[in-house]
Design an enzyme around this catalytic site. Structure first.
Site, short mmCIF file in Angstrom:
data_model
loop_
_atom_site.label_atom_id
_atom_site.label_comp_id
_atom_site.label_asym_id
_atom_site.label_seq_id
_atom_site.Cartn_x
_atom_site.Cartn_y
_atom_site.Cartn_z
N LYS A 132 0.06 10.47 -4.99
CA LYS A 132 -0.28 10.13 -6.37
C LYS A 132 -1.78 10.01 -6.55
O LYS A 132 -2.29 10.18 -7.64
CB LYS A 132 0.26 8.73 -6.73
CG LYS A 132 1.69 8.51 -6.58
CD LYS A 132 2.02 7.01 -6.74
CE LYS A 132 3.45 6.79 -6.31
NZ LYS A 132 3.91 5.44 -6.29
N LYS A 134 -0.90 14.57 3.13
CA LYS A 134 0.37 14.33 2.44
C LYS A 134 0.20 14.43 0.93
O LYS A 134 -0.89 14.17 0.40
CB LYS A 134 1.00 13.00 2.87
CG LYS A 134 0.35 11.79 2.29
CD LYS A 134 1.28 10.57 2.36
CE LYS A 134 0.63 9.45 1.55
NZ LYS A 134 1.41 8.26 1.34
N LYS A 166 -7.20 3.64 2.99
CA LYS A 166 -7.36 3.19 1.60
C LYS A 166 -8.68 2.46 1.39
O LYS A 166 -9.26 2.53 0.31
CB LYS A 166 -6.20 2.29 1.17
CG LYS A 166 -4.92 3.05 0.89
CD LYS A 166 -4.01 2.24 -0.01
CE LYS A 166 -2.73 2.98 -0.33
NZ LYS A 166 -1.82 2.18 -1.15
P1 AMP Z 1 4.42 4.77 -2.40
O1 AMP Z 1 4.37 5.62 -3.62
O2 AMP Z 1 3.22 4.88 -1.54
O3 AMP Z 1 4.84 3.37 -2.70
O4 AMP Z 1 5.59 5.39 -1.52
C1 AMP Z 1 6.95 5.18 -1.83
C2 AMP Z 1 7.86 5.86 -0.83
O5 AMP Z 1 7.68 7.28 -0.91
C3 AMP Z 1 7.59 5.47 0.63
O6 AMP Z 1 8.82 5.40 1.31
C4 AMP Z 1 6.76 6.62 1.13
O7 AMP Z 1 6.88 6.77 2.52
C5 AMP Z 1 7.37 7.79 0.36
N1 AMP Z 1 6.40 8.89 0.21
C6 AMP Z 1 5.22 8.86 -0.47
N2 AMP Z 1 4.59 10.04 -0.39
C7 AMP Z 1 5.38 10.85 0.37
C8 AMP Z 1 5.28 12.20 0.83
N3 AMP Z 1 4.25 12.96 0.51
N4 AMP Z 1 6.29 12.69 1.59
C9 AMP Z 1 7.36 11.92 1.91
N5 AMP Z 1 7.52 10.64 1.50
C10 AMP Z 1 6.54 10.11 0.76
#
Ligand code: AMP
Ligand code: TRP
Length: 337
Positions: free
Chosen positions: A201, A198, A115
């Site tokens: 967003k 991955k 990041k």
């Molecule tokens: P975040 O949006 O980064 O706060 O992620 C929220 C949750 O979604 C966390 O548990 C991440 O590990 C999961 N997550 C985010 N992107 C992915 C992805 N591409 N595949 C699987 N899990 C994800």
């Protein structure tokens, strides 16, 4: 199940929700609630501002994430759903744990490196300290189980290290050593444009991800255009070993259909993508359309969303505040009683 298990997880309100967040996190959060386990889910707004957030957009994204949780099936009567900044214990315990964690530990965090990018000197101090706040989120509830996607594994290992060091330094058996729950076929949903990255967003290309608020045509178009190789699907799962993009689409299908990749291959082995992609698009639309319609309905009444998360915050504080007070006491702070 149930009993002494306590589940905690968080999601950042830093933009729209993706299919990765849904399959890797929120869908599983609902399953844990349905299994009768005590579940606490947090919209981590304090984490979101470790990178710049426009205030109006942050407010919108916080409500939209709450709507996403509710639309997916989180029931505020059975799970605690709230936003982090309403429960002051997170920031307070975060400070104490920042004094327990070592700079050397944080220097190893790959998410910070990703990041912060090349210009590390310009990253916020909060972005560097991020995992200590995440440890506080979890430990403020004495949570035992934390469902997350694969990308959060290193942060959970750090949470374990912080809990152990706190207990050792102060000679107590106070913070539990948490179990990461990284399970299922969708712990790492990959980008539709590049099977080695991955789905995120923050990817500059909107074609790389499916957003929960995408309409049916957009979802179908993104799947149709998803990068793949020219071969048909193999007859057995091993045939997907070196085919990251194909493997990703099979995994997404399996997660959406609540089945296994083996079962998907049993049905579609030998099929060309011109057959498989439309089937996947139909499935994705069938699963996601009711969700986005419900999110839109909930978003029409922001005051109701605010009321739900404020009520959740009150329940969360009732658990976290006594744990914070005991922490202050262990550390040696004098507090009014
Ligand atoms: P975040 O949006 O980064 O706060 O992620 C929220 C949750 O979604 C966390 O548990 C991440 O590990 C999961 N997550 C985010 N992107 C992915 C992805 N591409 N595949 C699987 N899990 C994800
Ligand atoms: N760091 C997590 C992410 O980006 C979000 C998060 C913050 C979290 N606090 C948490 C996840 C506590 C699990 C438990 O996905």
């Amino acid at each position: 199940m149930g009993g002494q298990k306590r589940v905690f997880s968080g999601v950042q309100p830093s933009g729209g929700l993706t299919l990765g967040n849904y399959l890797g996190a929120i869908k599983r959060f609902v399953e844990m609630q349905e299994a009768g386990i005590e579940t606490i889910y947090c919209i981590v707004d304090l984490h979101a501002i470790t990178v710049w957030q426009d205030p109006a957009r942050l407010r919108h994204a916080t409500r939209e994430l709450a709507a996403g949780f509710l639309a997916a099936g989180i029931d505020p009567a059975r799970s605690i759903l709230f936003n982090q900044s309403q429960v002051t214990a997170h920031a307070e315990l975060g400070w104490i744990l920042a004094c327990v964690a070592r700079i050397g530990w944080l220097n190893r965090m790959t998410q910070f490196k990703d990041k912060a990018g090349k210009n590390r000197e310009a990253a916020s101090v909060g972005l560097f300290a991020y995992p200590t706040l995440m440890a506080a989120d979890i430990l403020a509830y004495h949570a035992t189980h934390v469902p997350v996607g694969e990308d959060q594994k290193q942060h959970l290992e750090l949470t374990r290290d912080i809990a152990i060091k706190f207990n050792t330094d102060y000679g107590v058996d106070f913070f539990p050593v948490v179990e990461p729950v990284i399970e299922g076929v969708a712990t790492r949903v990959m980008s539709l444009r590049d099977g080695t990255k991955k789905m995120s967003k923050s990817d500059p290309s909107d074609m790389s991800r499916i957003n929960l608020m995408d309409d049916a045509d957009t979802i179908a178009k993104k799947i149709r255009k998803a990068r793949t190789d020219p071969e048909p699907l193999p007859g057995a799962l091993d045939g997907l070993k070196d085919r990251a993009e194909a493997r990703n689409l099979v995994n997404i299908y399996a997660a959406l259909a609540d089945t296994t990749p083996e079962a998907v291959i049993a049905d579609y082995g030998g099929a060309a993508f011109s057959t498989f992609k439309p089937a996947l698009a139909d499935l994705a639309v069938a699963r996601l359309e009711p969700l986005s319609a419900e999110m839109a309905r909930l978003m029409a009444d922001p005051a109701e969303i605010d009321r739900i998360i404020a009520a959740g915050a009150e329940k969360a504080a009732a658990i976290a505040d006594p744990i914070l007070n005991r922490t202050f006491d262990i550390v040696g702070m004098i507090r009014a009683r």
